[in-house]
Motif scaffolding. Structure first.
Motif, short mmCIF file in Angstrom:
data_model
loop_
_atom_site.label_atom_id
_atom_site.label_comp_id
_atom_site.label_asym_id
_atom_site.label_seq_id
_atom_site.Cartn_x
_atom_site.Cartn_y
_atom_site.Cartn_z
N LYS A 43 0.84 -1.25 -0.08
CA LYS A 43 0.13 0.13 0.07
C LYS A 43 1.00 1.44 0.21
O LYS A 43 1.88 1.22 0.66
CB LYS A 43 -0.82 0.03 1.17
N LEU A 44 0.32 2.37 -0.65
CA LEU A 44 1.17 3.52 -0.69
C LEU A 44 1.71 4.18 0.62
O LEU A 44 2.67 4.56 0.75
CB LEU A 44 0.41 4.59 -1.38
N ILE A 45 0.55 3.87 1.71
CA ILE A 45 0.92 4.43 2.93
C ILE A 45 1.54 3.46 3.84
O ILE A 45 1.19 3.67 5.09
CB ILE A 45 -0.26 5.18 3.52
N ASP A 46 2.13 2.45 3.53
CA ASP A 46 2.77 1.42 4.53
C ASP A 46 3.51 2.23 5.25
O ASP A 46 4.44 3.03 4.76
CB ASP A 46 3.26 0.16 3.44
N THR A 47 3.77 1.83 6.50
CA THR A 47 4.88 2.25 7.30
C THR A 47 6.05 1.41 7.17
O THR A 47 5.68 0.04 6.37
CB THR A 47 4.55 2.02 8.74
N PRO A 48 7.33 1.82 7.33
CA PRO A 48 8.54 1.02 7.01
C PRO A 48 8.18 -0.33 7.73
O PRO A 48 8.74 -1.30 7.12
CB PRO A 48 9.55 1.88 7.66
N GLN A 49 7.68 -0.29 8.84
CA GLN A 49 7.55 -1.68 9.64
C GLN A 49 6.57 -2.60 8.83
O GLN A 49 6.75 -3.62 8.70
CB GLN A 49 7.41 -1.51 11.03
N GLN A 50 5.45 -1.91 8.48
CA GLN A 50 4.36 -2.89 7.70
C GLN A 50 4.83 -3.25 6.52
O GLN A 50 4.68 -4.57 6.37
CB GLN A 50 3.24 -1.83 7.60
N ARG A 51 5.55 -2.49 5.86
CA ARG A 51 6.24 -2.95 4.46
C ARG A 51 7.07 -4.02 4.71
O ARG A 51 7.22 -5.19 3.91
CB ARG A 51 6.85 -1.92 3.61
N LEU A 286 11.94 -4.90 11.90
CA LEU A 286 12.70 -4.08 10.87
C LEU A 286 14.16 -3.57 11.18
O LEU A 286 15.00 -3.77 10.77
CB LEU A 286 11.79 -2.66 10.43
N GLU A 287 14.10 -3.05 12.54
CA GLU A 287 15.60 -2.49 12.94
C GLU A 287 16.53 -3.56 13.14
O GLU A 287 17.65 -3.61 12.96
CB GLU A 287 15.30 -1.75 14.24
N THR A 358 22.73 6.84 -2.52
CA THR A 358 22.19 5.62 -3.14
C THR A 358 22.55 4.29 -2.24
O THR A 358 21.99 3.27 -2.36
CB THR A 358 22.46 5.28 -4.48
N ILE A 359 23.89 4.29 -1.71
CA ILE A 359 24.38 3.08 -1.10
C ILE A 359 23.77 2.79 0.14
O ILE A 359 23.43 3.87 1.23
CB ILE A 359 25.89 3.73 -1.01
N ASN A 360 23.37 1.77 0.22
CA ASN A 360 22.53 1.30 1.50
C ASN A 360 21.43 1.89 1.57
O ASN A 360 20.62 1.92 2.65
CB ASN A 360 23.50 1.45 2.90
N LYS A 361 20.66 2.23 0.56
CA LYS A 361 19.29 2.77 0.35
C LYS A 361 18.40 1.43 -0.50
O LYS A 361 18.86 1.34 -1.58
CB LYS A 361 19.22 4.01 -0.23
N LEU A 362 17.45 1.10 0.15
CA LEU A 362 16.70 0.42 -0.56
C LEU A 362 15.12 0.88 -1.17
O LEU A 362 14.65 1.22 -0.35
CB LEU A 362 16.03 -0.99 0.32
N PHE A 371 12.64 5.47 -0.29
CA PHE A 371 13.67 4.32 0.03
C PHE A 371 13.49 3.97 1.43
O PHE A 371 13.26 4.77 2.48
CB PHE A 371 15.13 4.53 -0.40
N MET A 372 14.33 2.90 1.95
CA MET A 372 14.48 2.32 3.17
C MET A 372 15.96 2.53 3.51
O MET A 372 16.79 1.99 2.90
CB MET A 372 13.92 0.80 3.55
N ASN A 373 16.01 3.45 4.41
CA ASN A 373 17.48 3.48 4.90
C ASN A 373 18.27 2.40 5.80
O ASN A 373 17.81 2.39 6.91
CB ASN A 373 17.50 4.99 5.57
N VAL A 374 19.00 1.59 5.36
CA VAL A 374 19.54 0.55 6.29
C VAL A 374 20.39 0.94 7.14
O VAL A 374 20.71 0.38 8.36
CB VAL A 374 20.28 -0.39 5.36
N ASN A 375 21.19 2.08 7.18
CA ASN A 375 22.12 2.47 8.22
C ASN A 375 21.73 3.62 9.12
O ASN A 375 22.25 3.94 9.93
CB ASN A 375 23.32 3.27 7.34
N GLY A 376 20.36 3.74 9.04
CA GLY A 376 19.88 4.73 10.14
C GLY A 376 18.32 5.02 9.74
O GLY A 376 17.51 4.17 9.29
#
Length: 550
Positions: A43-51, A286-287, A358-362, A371-376
């Motif tokens: 869904k467009l409004i998924d939270t990072p944890q939901q996604r 997620l964390e 772009t590095i470490n961004k999904l 994107f989802m930021n893996v490092n922060g």
């Protein structure tokens, strides 16, 4: 190059060398399915944890059928990148029952049809797929090997006690009176075989050995040397099989240890599959996943020569994982050369500032989070133009909602929560600001008398605040709603009229439909309309022009 079970040990060294010398490693997967449960669609409004929870569910229930790896190395003599692609068929194997590796998985009809249309060889997948084990599975299997030698006792029921006692009496007589090295005990079932193995080991320690045969157990006298060799032989065979079953995970470990940048396209799902099947079980949070993923692959660019025994640049095999990894790497290098101002005569500079974002961004598909930021921490998207709607008749179809909101708020998108609540996204940001201003005096939902039905409306921020309150004051994490410990929402798609889009197209006629009352809706404070003092009249604000104003 194709990698199968029967050539994996040979190819492993070649792959490891290619990874070590590579500048980048591109990856891709083919899968048995993606998602079959409509409540888990993105869904467009998924939270990072939901996604993450949705992708985790998909990755932990479906299998990787092929894993594509393409290693790219800059060759100074030819001033080009040399590509070394590998297409690996992947299939889990059970091994010894002791290992407990009999996995089950989901498949999706459309995905299997897609693979078939792209010439995927299902017989080769099952018969020649390279096995794999996670670290979790290996650790559990090693514990079982240890327990096997320690012995896990089987209880002897009354019906079989006489069989055990008679068999042990025969062995005692043999030991006392016979010079023969072996004796055979007839066993009517595998259960009786296990009883003989167990009770001989318990009573005679390591002085006797047992060897199961068809319908019987052979008991033998052991020398001191044979006693140690017998144990070592069994354990050695189990450990050797375990090593073979680890299989493809060793390739992932080689990539991880190399620290080379990993390139992919829409690779969030690919990385979750990689983590779950070839590293460890995906964690719930997620964390925790971010931390584990960063340890597994310290550096990757999450989106986007010459050939190496397999692919010709003029004729490809799209949707074969090895070729898709190759194509992904080629596309990335060409785009990277353009982005960094390169002329193709020198290798890509991964220290260039263009890679900082772009590095470490999904990349997140179908999301207002880029994107989802893996490092922060993840960015909080602007959702001030989203409004929570509830209390309208259950099962109201999309067109009726569009007809209700479009005359006053312009183009909207509807994001369903359940059959009688949703978020509407007001595309016109200026109208959204005016609407938010009219609603934001407090966090209570405002009752609205619409032209078709009544409903209650809140701003995004107010709805967030009300959810935190319902959870006993529990704080929310950015846009991550937390209520009663549940970080996920159930989405139910209501009835739709044929050929209706979730997004309304910009209307060329600003006049409300003739079947709709053109009087702007009344917005009242409180769920059912608060009043000015006891017995007073409801407090209301009117819509001016196209939008609600304070």
């Amino acid at each position: 190059m194709e990698v199968l079970k029967n050539n994996f040990e040979t190819m492993l060294g070649i792959m490891a060398d290619a990874i070590k010398e590579a500048d980048i490693v591109a990856v891709d997967t083919e899968l048995t399915g993606i998602q079959t449960d409509p409540t888990l669609f993105n869904k467009l409004i998924d939270t990072p944890q939901q996604r993450y929870t949705k992708i985790k569910t998909s990755a932990s229930t479906h299998l990787v059928t092929q894993y594509g790896i393409c290693c790219f190395r800059w060759d100074a003599d030819t001033e080009t990148y040399i590509a070394k692609p590998f297409n690996v068929y992947i299939f889990p194997q059970t091994g010894q029952r002791l290992f407990n590796l009999d996995r089950s998985f989901l498949s999706q009809t459309s995905s299997l049809e897609f693979l078939m249309k792209n010439k995927f060889d299902f017989n080769k997948w099952i018969s020649q797929g390279v096995p794999y084990m996670t670290l979790d599975e290996e650790e559990e299997a090693r514990l079982r090997i240890g327990s096997y030698h320690m012995g896990s006792e089987i209880m002897i029921d009354d019906t079989n006690r006489e069989f055990v006692e008679t068999s042990l009496s025969i062995i005692d007589t043999w030991l006392q009176n016979s010079p023969d090295k072996t004796i055979t005990i007839t066993t009517p079932s595998s259960y009786h075989k296990r009883l003989i193995h167990q009770e001989v080991k318990k009573r005679y320690n390591a002085t006797l050995g047992t060897d199961g045969k068809s319908g019987q157990v052979e008991v033998s006298k052991l020398t001191v040397e044979e006693r140690g060799a017998k144990v070592d032989e069994k354990e050695g065979a189990l450990l050797e099989e375990l090593s073979q079953l680890i299989g493809f995970r060793r390739v992932m470990e080689a990539i991880s240890e190399s620290g080379k940048p990993v390139i992919g396209h829409n690779m969030y799902l690919d990385l979750c599959h990689t983590y779950h099947h070839f590293h460890r079980r995906l964690p719930n949070e997620l964390e925790d996943f971010k931390k584990g993923l960063h340890q597994l692959f310290p550096k990757y660019v999450a989106e986007l020569h010459r050939d190496f025994a397999g692919y010709d640049s003029d004729e490809g095999s799209f949707h074969e994982a090895g070729y898709d990894a190759y194509a992904t790497g080629v596309a990335f290098l060409r785009m990277a050369a353009i982005a960094t101002g390169g002329d193709g005569q020198k290798p890509i500079d991964f220290g260039h500032s263009v890679f900082r974002d772009t590095i470490n961004k999904l990349y997140l598909m179908r999301s207002d989070l880029l994107f989802m930021n893996v490092n922060g921490p993840d960015d909080a998207p602007d959702r001030d133009h989203f409004f929570h709607i509830e209390g309208f008749p259950g099962g109201t179809p999309n067109p009726d909602l569009h007809d209700e909101f479009r005359p006053y708020y312009g183009q909207v998108s509807i994001h369903w929560i359940d059959a009688s609540s949703c978020f509407i996204e007001v595309k016109d940001k200026e109208k959204a600001k005016l609407l938010a201003k009219s609603l934001s005096r407090d966090s209570k939902a405002k009752s609205v008398s619409g032209s078709k039905f009544k409903y209650r409306m809140q701003t995004w921020a107010a709805h967030k605040q009300s959810l935190a309150g319902a959870a006993g004051g529990l704080e929310t994490n950015g846009n991550d709603f937390v209520a009663n410990g549940d970080r996920t929402s159930t989405f139910v798609t209501p009835k739709k009229r044929p050929r209706e889009s979730l997004d309304t197209t910009p209307s060329t006629d600003s006049t409300p439909p003739t079947s709709t009352d053109s009087t702007p809706p009344d917005i009242s404070d409180g769920e059912d309309g608060d009043v000015d003092g006891e017995g007073g009249t409801p407090k209301k604000r009117r819509v001016a022009g196209d939008c609600v104003v304070a």
